[in-house]
Design an enzyme around this catalytic site. Structure first.
Site, PDB file in Angstrom:
ATOM      1  N   LEU A   5      47.201 -67.492  -1.805  1.00  0.00           N
ATOM      2  CA  LEU A   5      46.475 -66.539  -0.959  1.00  0.00           C
ATOM      3  C   LEU A   5      46.817 -66.711   0.515  1.00  0.00           C
ATOM      4  O   LEU A   5      46.733 -65.773   1.296  1.00  0.00           O
ATOM      5  CB  LEU A   5      44.962 -66.711  -1.159  1.00  0.00           C
ATOM      6  CG  LEU A   5      44.418 -66.377  -2.553  1.00  0.00           C
ATOM      7  CD1 LEU A   5      42.951 -66.747  -2.655  1.00  0.00           C
ATOM      8  CD2 LEU A   5      44.624 -64.908  -2.881  1.00  0.00           C
ATOM      9  N   GLY A   6      47.153 -67.942   0.907  1.00  0.00           N
ATOM     10  CA  GLY A   6      47.483 -68.195   2.313  1.00  0.00           C
ATOM     11  C   GLY A   6      47.797 -69.661   2.523  1.00  0.00           C
ATOM     12  O   GLY A   6      47.512 -70.505   1.664  1.00  0.00           O
ATOM     13  N   THR A   9      48.521 -75.156   8.658  1.00  0.00           N
ATOM     14  CA  THR A   9      48.837 -76.566   8.919  1.00  0.00           C
ATOM     15  C   THR A   9      48.015 -77.496   8.027  1.00  0.00           C
ATOM     16  O   THR A   9      48.472 -78.578   7.670  1.00  0.00           O
ATOM     17  CB  THR A   9      48.564 -76.913  10.392  1.00  0.00           C
ATOM     18  OG1 THR A   9      47.223 -76.511  10.715  1.00  0.00           O
ATOM     19  CG2 THR A   9      49.523 -76.200  11.321  1.00  0.00           C
ATOM     20  N   GLY A  11      47.026 -76.983   4.876  1.00  0.00           N
ATOM     21  CA  GLY A  11      47.374 -76.941   3.465  1.00  0.00           C
ATOM     22  C   GLY A  11      47.476 -75.516   2.967  1.00  0.00           C
ATOM     23  O   GLY A  11      47.987 -74.653   3.671  1.00  0.00           O
ATOM     24  N   ASP A 125      36.035 -71.095  16.370  1.00  0.00           N
ATOM     25  CA  ASP A 125      37.297 -70.411  16.038  1.00  0.00           C
ATOM     26  C   ASP A 125      37.035 -69.045  15.413  1.00  0.00           C
ATOM     27  O   ASP A 125      37.595 -68.704  14.370  1.00  0.00           O
ATOM     28  CB  ASP A 125      38.146 -71.287  15.106  1.00  0.00           C
ATOM     29  CG  ASP A 125      39.620 -70.843  15.073  1.00  0.00           C
ATOM     30  OD1 ASP A 125      40.049 -70.126  16.010  1.00  0.00           O
ATOM     31  OD2 ASP A 125      40.330 -71.201  14.119  1.00  0.00           O
TER      32      ASP A 125
END
Length: 334
Positions: A5-6, A9, A11, A125
């Site tokens: 899925l993505g 950095t 994992g 974030d």
């Protein structure tokens, strides 16, 4: 394991099928490196707090279903959701969202932020990549106002979202690193080294909402001085009390005046900054909706973090009381 899925950095995130629960899920697999393992344990602590305080998830934050340690990889199991809002924007050629959808996104996002702030937690974030659609099914419709009248635009059928990625989240009493937030959504107090707290999340939300309205990130830059110049172009001069409180005021200011451009500033940078429009030209206050939206975003993008609206205050803003039937009548001149 079904599909990737993505990755980043930290994992990878993989779609998996849970044979016990008999359902698909998303598993975040952390790299087997000590610093990432430690960070993941902090994230699990945060996620467990969110789930314990809101077991029925009325605050739209991602819930941790389970976690385990496999061959030195911390693996976190989550519900399988749709694509991120950023990915949806990208697939829709960065076309803006309709106003009623922006209102629903904003209400949910502020609800999530108010909830985590109440738990003495700062996300740090917030960005469209960290807001997932619960279901990204959409319908195609003719795109009004597009240069090609036959172009079709994707319109979401469900605007329910989940706030994700608490890997950088920080409890107010814990250590605060000097730099947080992804560049485009970074508040001025972080850039100026003034310290940060809950208001830095609100600044990020303000940037996100403008992006939903225009389709483009508000501050597309990778350098501090240029970033501050962009802020001044959109929001007006940085107040003297803010520039004086910077950790190294002489680095960016000369007697309160931003030291931009310098001899090293590229022509491309100057051209880009000059092309930026003030906020009230980006969100033109020509209707009740845009007047209220401009007012809300302006309060989120206040330079002084002490003057910035809180998430709880923002939820009471008149923008969220708007009647979209009235807005439609205004557009038609009724």
């Amino acid at each position: 394991m079904m599909r990737l899925l993505g990755q980043g950095t930290f994992g990878k995130v993989i779609e998996c099928y849970d044979r016990v629960r008999r359902e698909h899920c998303a598993i975040k697999i952390i790299r087997a490196i000590p610093k990432y393992r430690e960070a993941s344990k902090v994230e699990i602590r945060v996620l467990n707090t969110l789930k314990a305080k809101d077991p029925f998830n009325s605050n739209q934050c991602i819930h941790l279903i389970d976690w385990f340690d496999y061959n030195n990889h911390i693996c976190m199991v989550f519900e399988l959701l749709g694509q991120s809002i950023f990915d949806f924007l990208k697939s829709n050629e960065f076309r803006p969202f309709p106003p009623h959808q922006i209102q629903h996104f904003a209400k949910q996002l502020l609800n999530s932020v108010a909830f985590i702030h109440n738990l003495k937690l700062i996300h740090t974030d917030l960005k469209p990549e960290n807001i997932l659609l619960v279901n990204n099914s959409s319908s195609l419709t003719l795109c009004n106002g597009h240069r090609d009248p036959n172009t079709k635009s994707r319109i979401l059928q469900d605007t329910s979202i989940r706030l994700i990625d608490f890997g950088s989240a920080t409890f107010e009493q814990d250590y605060h690193s000097s730099v947080v937030s992804t560049r485009h959504y970074r508040a001025p107090e972080i850039i100026l080294g003034m310290g940060w707290s809950y208001p830095c999340d609100i600044w990020s939300v303000g940037c996100i909402l403008v992006e939903f309205f225009t389709g483009d990130a508000l501050f597309q830059t990778h350098e501090n001085l240029e970033h501050l110049a962009m802020m001044e172009a959109v929001l007006g001069k940085v107040p003297l009390r803010i520039s004086r409180n910077a950790r190294e005021p002489q680095k960016y200011f000369d007697n309160g005046k931003l030291r931009y451009p310098t001899n090293e500033t590229s022509r491309q940078s100057q051209k880009y900054v000059r092309a930026l429009r003030p906020l009230r030209e980006i969100i033109v206050p020509s209707t009740t909706l845009t007047r209220n939206f401009l007012d809300l975003v302006s309060k989120m993008l206040a330079y002084d973090p002490n003057e910035r609206i809180t998430a709880s205050e923002a939820l009471k803003h008149p923008f969220f009381q708007l009647d979209f039937d009235q807005y439609s009548r205004e557009l038609k001149g009724g």
